[in-house]
Scaffold this active site. Structure first.
Site, PDB file in Angstrom:
ATOM      1  N   GLY A   1       0.834  -1.190   0.000  1.00 44.56           N
ATOM      2  CA  GLY A   1       0.000   0.000   0.000  1.00 44.56           C
ATOM      3  C   GLY A   1       0.867   1.236   0.000  1.00 44.56           C
ATOM      4  N   TYR A   2       0.222   2.369  -0.203  1.00 46.85           N
ATOM      5  CA  TYR A   2       0.937   3.639  -0.337  1.00 46.85           C
ATOM      6  C   TYR A   2       0.379   4.663   0.626  1.00 46.85           C
ATOM      7  CZ  TYR A   2       2.847   1.387  -4.347  1.00 46.85           C
ATOM      8  OH  TYR A   2       3.505   0.492  -5.142  1.00 46.85           O
ATOM      9  N   ILE A   3       1.293   5.426   1.212  1.00 47.15           N
ATOM     10  CA  ILE A   3       0.934   6.497   2.128  1.00 47.15           C
ATOM     11  C   ILE A   3       1.040   7.801   1.350  1.00 47.15           C
ATOM     12  CG2 ILE A   3       1.546   7.706   4.254  1.00 47.15           C
ATOM     13  CD1 ILE A   3       2.697   4.986   5.250  1.00 47.15           C
TER      14      ILE A   3
END
Length: 156
Positions: free
Chosen positions: A28-30
């Site tokens: 996932g990406y922040i």
């Protein structure tokens, strides 16, 4: 400083077949304020990583990756990362002196198969395997962070 020089291609589904056992990836990406830096949380098996990537210039960008506790990564994926998460099976294929990483996407990106190869320089010559299709290195839709925001099944 770590540098990544990478080329990305679509895979010809009717020619390519998985070689060996792939590994399941969840990532996932922040969201970053400037949208120039990518912050990725990734789990592969029982290992977890936090990765920072800079803006791509040509085929090159800075990349820094650190091991983190698996439990921390699980919490980050659930609570800090944008959803949907990227889910894929990665196959590593050694051809000559290069390693091709073929990602067979699952979930919201099911049906997409991409191959990446890391090079030692932007002008490095290399031979394309028969199962490689169109190059998409500079097509931003195929960056994993964008596949998380705008999954393949939506724009396919």
């Amino acid at each position: 400083m770590a540098i990544e020089i990478e080329r990305k291609f679509l895979v010809k589904e009717n020619v390519w077949r998985p070689w060996g056992q792939g590994k399941i990836y969840r990532q996932g990406y922040i969201l970053t304020q400037n949208n120039m830096t990518t912050v990725r949380v990734r789990i592969v098996g029982d290992c977890a990583f936090l990765t920072f990537k800079g803006k791509t210039k040509g085929f090159t960008r800075e990349e820094f990756e650190y091991s983190i506790p698996l439990e921390d990564a699980e919490i980050m994926l659930e609570n800090l990362c944008d959803h949907p998460l990227i889910q894929k099976i990665r196959y590593r294929i050694h051809l000559g002196n290069l390693v091709w990483e073929v990602d067979e996407f699952q979930g919201e990106n099911k049906g997409l198969i991409l191959a990446e190869v890391e090079l030692s320089s932007e002008d490095q010559d290399f031979e394309l395997p028969a199962w490689i299709g169109k190059e998409v290195t500079q097509d931003l839709r195929f960056y994993n962070i964008n596949l998380a925001r705008y999954p393949y099944l939506i724009w396919k």
